[in-house]
Design a protein around this motif. Structure first.
Motif, PDB file in Angstrom:
ATOM      1  N   ARG A   5       0.899  -1.078   0.034  1.00 37.76           N
ATOM      2  CA  ARG A   5       0.002  -0.059   0.142  1.00 37.76           C
ATOM      3  C   ARG A   5       1.227   1.464   0.358  1.00 37.76           C
ATOM      4  O   ARG A   5       1.973   1.333   1.098  1.00 37.76           O
ATOM      5  CB  ARG A   5      -0.789  -0.010   1.120  1.00 37.76           C
ATOM      6  CG  ARG A   5      -1.988   1.023   1.443  1.00 37.76           C
ATOM      7  CD  ARG A   5      -2.781   0.763   2.916  1.00 37.76           C
ATOM      8  NE  ARG A   5      -2.361   1.022   3.986  1.00 37.76           N
ATOM      9  CZ  ARG A   5      -2.108   2.547   3.550  1.00 37.76           C
ATOM     10  NH1 ARG A   5      -2.200   3.828   3.434  1.00 37.76           N
ATOM     11  NH2 ARG A   5      -0.880   2.887   5.374  1.00 37.76           N
ATOM     12  N   GLN A   6       0.383   2.320  -0.521  1.00 37.12           N
ATOM     13  CA  GLN A   6       1.395   3.694  -0.520  1.00 37.12           C
ATOM     14  C   GLN A   6       1.297   4.304   0.358  1.00 37.12           C
ATOM     15  O   GLN A   6      -0.332   4.750   0.934  1.00 37.12           O
ATOM     16  CB  GLN A   6       1.068   4.498  -2.295  1.00 37.12           C
ATOM     17  CG  GLN A   6       0.846   3.294  -3.149  1.00 37.12           C
ATOM     18  CD  GLN A   6       0.464   4.314  -4.155  1.00 37.12           C
ATOM     19  OE1 GLN A   6       0.322   5.572  -4.182  1.00 37.12           O
ATOM     20  NE2 GLN A   6       0.707   4.019  -5.825  1.00 37.12           N
ATOM     21  N   GLY A   7       2.259   4.882   1.263  1.00 35.27           N
ATOM     22  CA  GLY A   7       2.079   5.989   2.135  1.00 35.27           C
ATOM     23  C   GLY A   7       1.790   7.240   2.190  1.00 35.27           C
ATOM     24  O   GLY A   7       1.458   7.283   0.977  1.00 35.27           O
ATOM     25  N   ARG A   8       1.293   7.383   3.191  1.00 34.78           N
ATOM     26  CA  ARG A   8       1.192   8.651   2.826  1.00 34.78           C
ATOM     27  C   ARG A   8       2.006   9.631   2.286  1.00 34.78           C
ATOM     28  O   ARG A   8       1.607  11.268   2.187  1.00 34.78           O
ATOM     29  CB  ARG A   8       0.471   9.525   4.658  1.00 34.78           C
ATOM     30  CG  ARG A   8       1.160   9.888   5.103  1.00 34.78           C
ATOM     31  CD  ARG A   8       0.258  10.223   6.765  1.00 34.78           C
ATOM     32  NE  ARG A   8       1.304  11.154   7.162  1.00 34.78           N
ATOM     33  CZ  ARG A   8       1.203  11.285   8.648  1.00 34.78           C
ATOM     34  NH1 ARG A   8       0.766  10.792   9.201  1.00 34.78           N
ATOM     35  NH2 ARG A   8       2.343  12.021   9.114  1.00 34.78           N
ATOM     36  N   GLY A  11       3.608  10.521  -2.751  1.00 35.09           N
ATOM     37  CA  GLY A  11       3.372  11.490  -3.647  1.00 35.09           C
ATOM     38  C   GLY A  11       4.171  12.599  -3.634  1.00 35.09           C
ATOM     39  O   GLY A  11       5.312  13.029  -3.993  1.00 35.09           O
ATOM     40  N   LEU A  12       4.457  12.936  -1.883  1.00 35.49           N
ATOM     41  CA  LEU A  12       5.357  14.030  -1.493  1.00 35.49           C
ATOM     42  C   LEU A  12       7.080  12.985  -2.256  1.00 35.49           C
ATOM     43  O   LEU A  12       7.842  13.839  -2.947  1.00 35.49           O
ATOM     44  CB  LEU A  12       5.430  13.631  -0.623  1.00 35.49           C
ATOM     45  CG  LEU A  12       7.103  14.577   0.407  1.00 35.49           C
ATOM     46  CD1 LEU A  12       7.249  16.400  -0.331  1.00 35.49           C
ATOM     47  CD2 LEU A  12       6.626  14.613   2.091  1.00 35.49           C
ATOM     48  N   VAL A  13       7.038  12.279  -1.911  1.00 36.44           N
ATOM     49  CA  VAL A  13       8.891  11.829  -2.571  1.00 36.44           C
ATOM     50  C   VAL A  13       8.748  11.761  -3.806  1.00 36.44           C
ATOM     51  O   VAL A  13       9.912  12.141  -4.496  1.00 36.44           O
ATOM     52  CB  VAL A  13       8.645  10.395  -1.936  1.00 36.44           C
ATOM     53  CG1 VAL A  13      10.004   9.638  -2.310  1.00 36.44           C
ATOM     54  CG2 VAL A  13       8.517  10.203  -0.334  1.00 36.44           C
ATOM     55  N   GLU A  14       7.540  11.076  -4.310  1.00 36.90           N
ATOM     56  CA  GLU A  14       7.570  11.419  -5.624  1.00 36.90           C
ATOM     57  C   GLU A  14       7.975  12.505  -6.662  1.00 36.90           C
ATOM     58  O   GLU A  14       8.631  12.707  -7.268  1.00 36.90           O
ATOM     59  CB  GLU A  14       6.456  10.295  -6.635  1.00 36.90           C
ATOM     60  CG  GLU A  14       6.167   8.697  -6.835  1.00 36.90           C
ATOM     61  CD  GLU A  14       4.772   8.191  -7.507  1.00 36.90           C
ATOM     62  OE1 GLU A  14       4.329   9.132  -7.597  1.00 36.90           O
ATOM     63  OE2 GLU A  14       5.574   7.283  -7.763  1.00 36.90           O
ATOM     64  N   ARG A  15       7.201  13.149  -6.017  1.00 34.99           N
ATOM     65  CA  ARG A  15       7.889  14.785  -6.603  1.00 34.99           C
ATOM     66  C   ARG A  15       9.029  15.159  -6.399  1.00 34.99           C
ATOM     67  O   ARG A  15       9.979  16.139  -6.989  1.00 34.99           O
ATOM     68  CB  ARG A  15       6.409  15.638  -5.419  1.00 34.99           C
ATOM     69  CG  ARG A  15       5.417  15.547  -6.623  1.00 34.99           C
ATOM     70  CD  ARG A  15       4.358  16.731  -5.922  1.00 34.99           C
ATOM     71  NE  ARG A  15       3.606  17.060  -4.840  1.00 34.99           N
ATOM     72  CZ  ARG A  15       3.305  16.049  -4.058  1.00 34.99           C
ATOM     73  NH1 ARG A  15       2.142  15.112  -4.613  1.00 34.99           N
ATOM     74  NH2 ARG A  15       2.932  17.041  -2.519  1.00 34.99           N
ATOM     75  N   GLN A  16       9.536  15.302  -5.348  1.00 32.71           N
ATOM     76  CA  GLN A  16      11.048  15.615  -4.620  1.00 32.71           C
ATOM     77  C   GLN A  16      11.946  14.334  -5.244  1.00 32.71           C
ATOM     78  O   GLN A  16      12.772  14.789  -6.169  1.00 32.71           O
ATOM     79  CB  GLN A  16      11.316  14.436  -3.686  1.00 32.71           C
ATOM     80  CG  GLN A  16      10.536  16.156  -2.390  1.00 32.71           C
ATOM     81  CD  GLN A  16      10.981  15.784  -0.753  1.00 32.71           C
ATOM     82  OE1 GLN A  16      11.212  15.113  -0.842  1.00 32.71           O
ATOM     83  NE2 GLN A  16      10.840  16.733  -0.135  1.00 32.71           N
ATOM     84  N   LEU A  17      11.380  13.248  -5.591  1.00 34.95           N
ATOM     85  CA  LEU A  17      12.940  12.863  -6.595  1.00 34.95           C
ATOM     86  C   LEU A  17      12.043  13.109  -7.827  1.00 34.95           C
ATOM     87  O   LEU A  17      13.314  12.890  -9.165  1.00 34.95           O
ATOM     88  CB  LEU A  17      11.984  11.004  -6.881  1.00 34.95           C
ATOM     89  CG  LEU A  17      12.450  10.573  -5.448  1.00 34.95           C
ATOM     90  CD1 LEU A  17      11.839   8.781  -5.612  1.00 34.95           C
ATOM     91  CD2 LEU A  17      14.089  10.597  -5.455  1.00 34.95           C
ATOM     92  N   ASP A  18      11.377  13.489  -8.303  1.00 35.13           N
ATOM     93  CA  ASP A  18      10.843  13.874  -9.937  1.00 35.13           C
ATOM     94  C   ASP A  18      12.118  14.985 -10.353  1.00 35.13           C
ATOM     95  O   ASP A  18      12.528  15.406 -11.165  1.00 35.13           O
ATOM     96  CB  ASP A  18       9.523  14.357 -10.436  1.00 35.13           C
ATOM     97  CG  ASP A  18       8.720  12.951 -11.031  1.00 35.13           C
ATOM     98  OD1 ASP A  18       9.647  11.578 -10.917  1.00 35.13           O
ATOM     99  OD2 ASP A  18       7.760  13.016 -10.657  1.00 35.13           O
TER     100      ASP A  18
END
Length: 76
Positions: A5-8, A11-18
């Protein structure tokens, strides 16, 4: 296979990695080139090629740590 399950913060981590991938594309390119050089190095040169790759990998790790720490300081 059960997917995690995706943690809360997913999305934040994905944006920072992008952002990291966009801002530090040259570092990622350097890492890919260093890895390719290591993989194609002769036996005599493989140790030095690995050292070159490791230097770039360490630079990436340091940059990601800086991003994490900067975000952490913004939460205060």
């Amino acid at each position: 296979m059960r997917l995690r399950r995706q943690g809360r913060f997913h999305g934040l981590v994905e944006r920072q990695l992008d952002l990291f991938a966009a801002d530090d594309a040259d570092l990622l390119t350097e890492a890919a080139e260093a890895e390719s050089g290591w993989n194609s190095a002769s036996v005599e040169n493989s140790e030095e090629a690995y050292g070159d790759y490791q230097l770039v990998a360490d630079a990436i790790a340091d940059r990601l740590l800086d991003i994490r720490e900067s975000y952490s300081r913004s939460l205060d």
